[in-house]
Motif scaffolding. Sequence first.
Motif, PDB file in Angstrom:
ATOM      1  N   PRO A 198       0.802  -1.236   0.000  1.00 16.13           N
ATOM      2  CA  PRO A 198       0.000   0.000   0.000  1.00 16.13           C
ATOM      3  C   PRO A 198       0.828   1.276   0.000  1.00 16.13           C
ATOM      4  O   PRO A 198       0.309   2.348  -0.328  1.00 16.13           O
ATOM      5  CB  PRO A 198      -0.834  -0.115   1.287  1.00 16.13           C
ATOM      6  CG  PRO A 198      -0.878  -1.576   1.581  1.00 16.13           C
ATOM      7  CD  PRO A 198       0.453  -2.114   1.131  1.00 16.13           C
ATOM      8  N   ASN A 199       2.121   1.175   0.355  1.00 20.53           N
ATOM      9  CA  ASN A 199       2.976   2.358   0.410  1.00 20.53           C
ATOM     10  C   ASN A 199       3.680   2.653  -0.910  1.00 20.53           C
ATOM     11  O   ASN A 199       4.357   3.677  -1.023  1.00 20.53           O
ATOM     12  CB  ASN A 199       4.024   2.188   1.517  1.00 20.53           C
ATOM     13  CG  ASN A 199       3.403   2.139   2.900  1.00 20.53           C
ATOM     14  OD1 ASN A 199       2.512   2.926   3.226  1.00 20.53           O
ATOM     15  ND2 ASN A 199       3.857   1.201   3.726  1.00 20.53           N
ATOM     16  N   HIS A 200       3.530   1.755  -1.884  1.00 19.69           N
ATOM     17  CA  HIS A 200       4.188   2.002  -3.171  1.00 19.69           C
ATOM     18  C   HIS A 200       3.517   3.190  -3.860  1.00 19.69           C
ATOM     19  O   HIS A 200       2.284   3.274  -3.917  1.00 19.69           O
ATOM     20  CB  HIS A 200       4.102   0.759  -4.059  1.00 19.69           C
ATOM     21  CG  HIS A 200       5.046   0.790  -5.215  1.00 19.69           C
ATOM     22  ND1 HIS A 200       4.799   1.516  -6.362  1.00 19.69           N
ATOM     23  CD2 HIS A 200       6.263   0.198  -5.400  1.00 19.69           C
ATOM     24  CE1 HIS A 200       5.802   1.363  -7.204  1.00 19.69           C
ATOM     25  NE2 HIS A 200       6.704   0.573  -6.649  1.00 19.69           N
ATOM     26  N   ALA A 205      -3.345   5.569  -5.361  1.00 20.05           N
ATOM     27  CA  ALA A 205      -4.687   5.962  -5.814  1.00 20.05           C
ATOM     28  C   ALA A 205      -5.776   5.153  -5.125  1.00 20.05           C
ATOM     29  O   ALA A 205      -6.915   5.622  -5.002  1.00 20.05           O
ATOM     30  CB  ALA A 205      -4.792   5.788  -7.324  1.00 20.05           C
ATOM     31  N   PHE A 206      -5.439   3.940  -4.680  1.00 18.94           N
ATOM     32  CA  PHE A 206      -6.447   3.025  -4.155  1.00 18.94           C
ATOM     33  C   PHE A 206      -6.511   3.052  -2.628  1.00 18.94           C
ATOM     34  O   PHE A 206      -5.510   3.348  -1.971  1.00 18.94           O
ATOM     35  CB  PHE A 206      -6.140   1.593  -4.603  1.00 18.94           C
ATOM     36  CG  PHE A 206      -6.087   1.403  -6.092  1.00 18.94           C
ATOM     37  CD1 PHE A 206      -7.219   1.596  -6.869  1.00 18.94           C
ATOM     38  CD2 PHE A 206      -4.902   1.041  -6.706  1.00 18.94           C
ATOM     39  CE1 PHE A 206      -7.176   1.416  -8.246  1.00 18.94           C
ATOM     40  CE2 PHE A 206      -4.841   0.861  -8.081  1.00 18.94           C
ATOM     41  CZ  PHE A 206      -5.984   1.057  -8.851  1.00 18.94           C
ATOM     42  N   PRO A 207      -7.663   2.696  -2.063  1.00 18.54           N
ATOM     43  CA  PRO A 207      -7.740   2.486  -0.614  1.00 18.54           C
ATOM     44  C   PRO A 207      -6.762   1.375  -0.218  1.00 18.54           C
ATOM     45  O   PRO A 207      -6.507   0.464  -0.999  1.00 18.54           O
ATOM     46  CB  PRO A 207      -9.193   2.057  -0.385  1.00 18.54           C
ATOM     47  CG  PRO A 207      -9.931   2.520  -1.596  1.00 18.54           C
ATOM     48  CD  PRO A 207      -8.963   2.463  -2.721  1.00 18.54           C
ATOM     49  N   LEU A 232       2.238  -5.001  -8.289  1.00 19.86           N
ATOM     50  CA  LEU A 232       1.509  -3.904  -7.662  1.00 19.86           C
ATOM     51  C   LEU A 232       0.169  -4.350  -7.103  1.00 19.86           C
ATOM     52  O   LEU A 232      -0.208  -3.968  -5.995  1.00 19.86           O
ATOM     53  CB  LEU A 232       1.287  -2.774  -8.672  1.00 19.86           C
ATOM     54  CG  LEU A 232       2.531  -2.160  -9.313  1.00 19.86           C
ATOM     55  CD1 LEU A 232       2.118  -1.121 -10.364  1.00 19.86           C
ATOM     56  CD2 LEU A 232       3.443  -1.532  -8.262  1.00 19.86           C
ATOM     57  N   LEU A 233      -0.578  -5.141  -7.893  1.00 19.57           N
ATOM     58  CA  LEU A 233      -1.918  -5.576  -7.519  1.00 19.57           C
ATOM     59  C   LEU A 233      -2.027  -7.088  -7.679  1.00 19.57           C
ATOM     60  O   LEU A 233      -1.358  -7.676  -8.533  1.00 19.57           O
ATOM     61  CB  LEU A 233      -2.969  -4.897  -8.416  1.00 19.57           C
ATOM     62  CG  LEU A 233      -2.963  -3.369  -8.477  1.00 19.57           C
ATOM     63  CD1 LEU A 233      -3.944  -2.877  -9.537  1.00 19.57           C
ATOM     64  CD2 LEU A 233      -3.289  -2.766  -7.115  1.00 19.57           C
TER      65      LEU A 233
END
Length: 308
Positions: A198-200, A205-207, A232-233
């Motif tokens: 989440p810190n990348h 942009a995302f929650p 990333l995802l």
Amino acid sequence: MKKIIIYGIVFLTGVNFALAQNPKEIPLDQDWKDKITDLAPEKARFPFKNKKKVLVFSLHTGFVHWVNPHTEAMFEILGEKSGAFEVTSSSDIEMIEKDRLKEFDLLILNNTNSKPEYRNLFVDKLSEDSNLDSVEVWKKAATLEQNIINHVKKGGGLFVIHGGNTTLNNSMDFSKLIGGSFDYHPKQQAINVRLVDPNHPLVKAFPSGGFTHVDEPYFYNGAYSSLDFKPLLYFNNAEIEGQRKETEQLEGVTYVAWIRKEGKGHVLYCSPSHNGQSFENPDLLQFYLDGMQYLVGDVEVDETPIGK
């Protein structure tokens, strides 16, 4: 417009889209373009000095995605509203010639699906020319493939959207360039997409908990197994319905988007999206814009491959 909240995640879409299994085709009209313009970021997240040139390449010979013109429009809107990009859309194979490609800082492969027989977009298209024999077709196709590889190695960006990974699906060189080849996908379904880190900067942009997205969950082969990219995802395999029994992956995760460095350039693969409704998520629009800035060198981020 209704806000649908799933697992605490807000995903802006048309009514009940997150619950639909097969989102229907929507018209590419001015109302839809105005909607995307309103939802698009007001400005680029990262500072930039000069407007970069982008080619959205949408030639396809295989499966036709109805979302292709919507994707072109979406990128054009992102470029114009942010002021960071000048976007050109084309399906002309001549744009992949060396002298044409070098005019652009970023090449976006927009669902450039090839036919199943050869899984080679360029062979498919060049074979339509009756003046070329098979030897000439394959030689020319190899040149065009190398043009893309060289474009990235010399500092260009490559953004591969959804089925764009089938452009040259049987080429290991192309598979290594983008980080993997297309294997198969189950039916469209609601996918719980999660953030690897989440810190990348590219997923800000995302929650932090991720988002729910209706799409085809893509599985990969080829160079994917080496994990020569920074993910990333992802989604949890156990949550995906309809996997092939012979390749069932009920444990672990499959990545939805990743980045990698190749020579002086950068690559971003992003599975979303098969549907124009996806672009009604402002977080996803921000992700695309942030990704474009990464690919043209406006921001430096951690690209360390997890497989090394």
